[in-house]
Design a protein around this motif. Structure first.
Motif, PDB file in Angstrom:
ATOM      1  N   GLY A   1       0.815  -1.210   0.000  1.00  0.00           N
ATOM      2  CA  GLY A   1       0.000   0.000   0.000  1.00  0.00           C
ATOM      3  C   GLY A   1       0.844   1.254   0.000  1.00  0.00           C
ATOM      4  N   GLN A   2       1.961   1.211  -0.699  1.00  0.00           N
ATOM      5  CA  GLN A   2       2.916   2.308  -0.608  1.00  0.00           C
ATOM      6  C   GLN A   2       2.319   3.652  -1.015  1.00  0.00           C
ATOM      7  N   PHE A   3       2.871   4.698  -0.454  1.00  0.00           N
ATOM      8  CA  PHE A   3       2.408   6.049  -0.761  1.00  0.00           C
ATOM      9  C   PHE A   3       3.579   7.019  -0.619  1.00  0.00           C
ATOM     10  N   PRO A   4       3.514   8.156  -1.297  1.00  0.00           N
ATOM     11  CA  PRO A   4       4.569   9.160  -1.162  1.00  0.00           C
ATOM     12  C   PRO A   4       4.370  10.012   0.085  1.00  0.00           C
ATOM     13  N   TYR A   5       5.480  10.392   0.717  1.00  0.00           N
ATOM     14  CA  TYR A   5       5.399  11.274   1.886  1.00  0.00           C
ATOM     15  C   TYR A   5       6.637  12.169   1.928  1.00  0.00           C
ATOM     16  N   LEU A   6       6.546  13.220   2.721  1.00  0.00           N
ATOM     17  CA  LEU A   6       7.637  14.191   2.845  1.00  0.00           C
ATOM     18  C   LEU A   6       8.173  14.213   4.268  1.00  0.00           C
ATOM     19  N   VAL A   7       9.471  14.412   4.381  1.00  0.00           N
ATOM     20  CA  VAL A   7      10.104  14.657   5.677  1.00  0.00           C
ATOM     21  C   VAL A   7      10.790  16.012   5.577  1.00  0.00           C
ATOM     22  N   ALA A   8      10.382  16.946   6.421  1.00  0.00           N
ATOM     23  CA  ALA A   8      10.941  18.293   6.406  1.00  0.00           C
ATOM     24  C   ALA A   8      11.616  18.576   7.731  1.00  0.00           C
ATOM     25  N   GLU A   9      12.810  19.148   7.671  1.00  0.00           N
ATOM     26  CA  GLU A   9      13.547  19.536   8.862  1.00  0.00           C
ATOM     27  C   GLU A   9      13.803  21.041   8.783  1.00  0.00           C
ATOM     28  N   ALA A  10      13.298  21.751   9.760  1.00  0.00           N
ATOM     29  CA  ALA A  10      13.342  23.217   9.728  1.00  0.00           C
ATOM     30  C   ALA A  10      14.326  23.763  10.752  1.00  0.00           C
ATOM     31  N   SER A  11      14.965  24.848  10.399  1.00  0.00           N
ATOM     32  CA  SER A  11      15.802  25.606  11.329  1.00  0.00           C
ATOM     33  C   SER A  11      15.591  27.082  11.041  1.00  0.00           C
TER      34      SER A  11
ATOM     35  N   HIS B   1       9.057   7.314  -0.534  1.00  0.00           N
ATOM     36  CA  HIS B   1       7.932   6.421  -0.773  1.00  0.00           C
ATOM     37  C   HIS B   1       8.004   5.313   0.262  1.00  0.00           C
ATOM     38  N   SER B   2       6.867   4.924   0.770  1.00  0.00           N
ATOM     39  CA  SER B   2       6.831   4.107   1.980  1.00  0.00           C
ATOM     40  C   SER B   2       7.428   2.718   1.830  1.00  0.00           C
ATOM     41  N   SER B   3       7.584   2.214   0.616  1.00  0.00           N
ATOM     42  CA  SER B   3       8.168   0.883   0.474  1.00  0.00           C
ATOM     43  C   SER B   3       9.498   0.902  -0.256  1.00  0.00           C
ATOM     44  N   VAL B   4      10.077   2.087  -0.445  1.00  0.00           N
ATOM     45  CA  VAL B   4      11.347   2.212  -1.151  1.00  0.00           C
ATOM     46  C   VAL B   4      12.337   2.925  -0.245  1.00  0.00           C
ATOM     47  N   LYS B   5      13.508   2.330  -0.071  1.00  0.00           N
ATOM     48  CA  LYS B   5      14.520   2.920   0.792  1.00  0.00           C
ATOM     49  C   LYS B   5      15.184   4.104   0.096  1.00  0.00           C
ATOM     50  N   GLY B   6      15.395   5.172   0.851  1.00  0.00           N
ATOM     51  CA  GLY B   6      16.072   6.342   0.318  1.00  0.00           C
ATOM     52  C   GLY B   6      15.122   7.359  -0.263  1.00  0.00           C
ATOM     53  N   SER B   7      15.560   8.605  -0.290  1.00  0.00           N
ATOM     54  CA  SER B   7      14.712   9.678  -0.807  1.00  0.00           C
ATOM     55  C   SER B   7      14.860   9.773  -2.319  1.00  0.00           C
TER      56      SER B   7
END
Length: 381
Positions: free
Chosen positions: A121-131, A141-147
């Motif tokens: 059931g993979q889906f795309p998602y974002l990871v944001a790191e703010a400073s 993507h939830s079933s693929v390693k790496g961005s």
């Protein structure tokens, strides 16, 4: 699938490309001498199999050139490659998938079943790191390693320095206001990058971490559509001593929550449509095939893979036939294992597919479909 649409919408354009397809699902795990030797021998092994299936030299060369070890991935790990007319269209490393026997296939359309199963059931998602001086947002993507894509925002350090450089006077309203204006602009820029990526890739989750003030600013400036899918982690990850392993685990927990909710919702939808005289749920192999022929399917649900069945693939609507059918003879491409033909018909009728665990489907059936509109008595028969 080239666009990683996954189980929520298969990329039908792959099935519309002309020419021969060659696909390979192989083990590329490392870690032992035997495993290394097996991976080293893969290109020649695959070359022989493709040659026996009358693959073109261009396809053989393109496919074997990308069969390299998956360095940096824990075993087991597989590689899936699809080639069309000498072009590598798909090349994906699938962590956690153990391949006992290489699956090499050539034909008039791609065999994407292994990839579809692995993606779940993979889906795309974002990871944001703010400073306060910027930040970074990465697409996963939830079933693929790496961005897959990364964008950064870097504020002007000189500007920030001048805004705060007067010793003992930072708290004065003018200096404080200038610094906060810089933080605000950086937050707006990062929020804009998040919104753009979320829109372009239809992400279903945004994980936001970083400096507490900066992440609050970024969260406040996200578009209205993205605020409900944003989850804030109380971690400042943009520091030298940040625990990246704990951060990765926290992100994975958020991803697992979305996957779990998806499965619960699917199970509830199946349960609600079972019984009570409702006819918008097709149960069993023959009913699902009939519904796909009518382009009636919204989502195919597969619990057992129907490997013992075969179907006829067609080059136009209705895209598939049972082996017993005698009509549409002028459209017949050939007969293949049912999972391949079902997946192709699902994509070409703009439906989606989910591979679900036992217990989701009622009555012990191995395959079902949620329908766009109720079946008629004729279709049900």
């Amino acid at each position: 699938m080239a666009s990683r649409a996954g189980s929520t919408g298969i990329d039908a354009t792959l099935y519309r490309r002309e020419g021969q397809w060659c696909t390979a699902l192989v083990d590329v795990s490392l870690g032992t001498t035997a495993a290394q030797e097996a991976v080293d021998a893969l290109p020649e092994k695959v070359r022989k199999i493709l040659g026996s299936q009358q693959a073109s030299e261009a396809d053989i060369l393109a496919l074997t050139e990308v069969l390299v070890p998956a360095a940096g991935h824990a075993s087991p790990v597989a590689r899936f490659v699809a080639v069309n007319n000498g072009e590598v269209v798909l090349d994906e490393v699938i962590s956690g998938l153990q391949v006992q026997t290489s699956d090499i296939d050539c034909g008039p359309f791609p065999n994407l079943v292994a990839l579809a199963r692995a993606r779940g059931g993979q889906f795309p998602y974002l990871v944001a790191e703010a400073s306060k001086d910027g930040g970074e947002v990465r697409l996963y993507h939830s079933s693929v390693k790496g961005s897959e894509e990364s964008r950064g925002v870097t504020g002007d350090p000189e500007e920030a320095h001048h805004a705060r450089k007067v010793p003992g006077r930072y708290d004065e309203p003018k200096n404080q206001s200038s610094t906060e204006e810089i933080w605000r602009r950086n937050a707006e820029d990062l929020a804009q990058q998040i919104d753009e990526l979320a829109r372009d890739h239809r992400v279903r989750l945004i994980v936001l971490a970083g400096d507490i003030k900066a992440r609050e600013l970024v969260a406040s400036k996200l578009g209205a559509a993205n605020k409900p899918i944003t989850s804030i982690l109380e971690q400042h990850t943009r520091t030298g001593g940040a625990d990246q392993r704990a951060f990765a685990q926290a992100v994975q927990e958020k991803v697992d929550e979305v996957l779990g909710r998806d499965l619960q919702e699917l199970s509830a939808r199946v349960s609600n449509r079972s019984g009570n005289g409702r006819t918008d749920l097709a149960l069993g192999f023959e009913s699902v095939v009939a519904a796909l022929q009518q382009a009636q399917v919204e989502t195919v649900l597969v619990s057992e893979y129907q490997d013992d069945q075969t179907l006829i693939a067609l080059n136009a609507d209705p895209w598939l036939l049972s082996e017993e059918a005698e009509d549409h003879a002028d459209l017949v491409i050939g007969s293949w294992p049912a999972p391949e033909v079902l997946l192709r018909a699902t994509a070409l009728t703009d439906a989606s597919i989910r591979y679900v665990p036992a217990g989701v489907l009622p009555g012990g059936v191995g395959i079902a479909a949620l329908l766009r509109w109720p079946q008629t008595a004729e279709t049900s028969a």
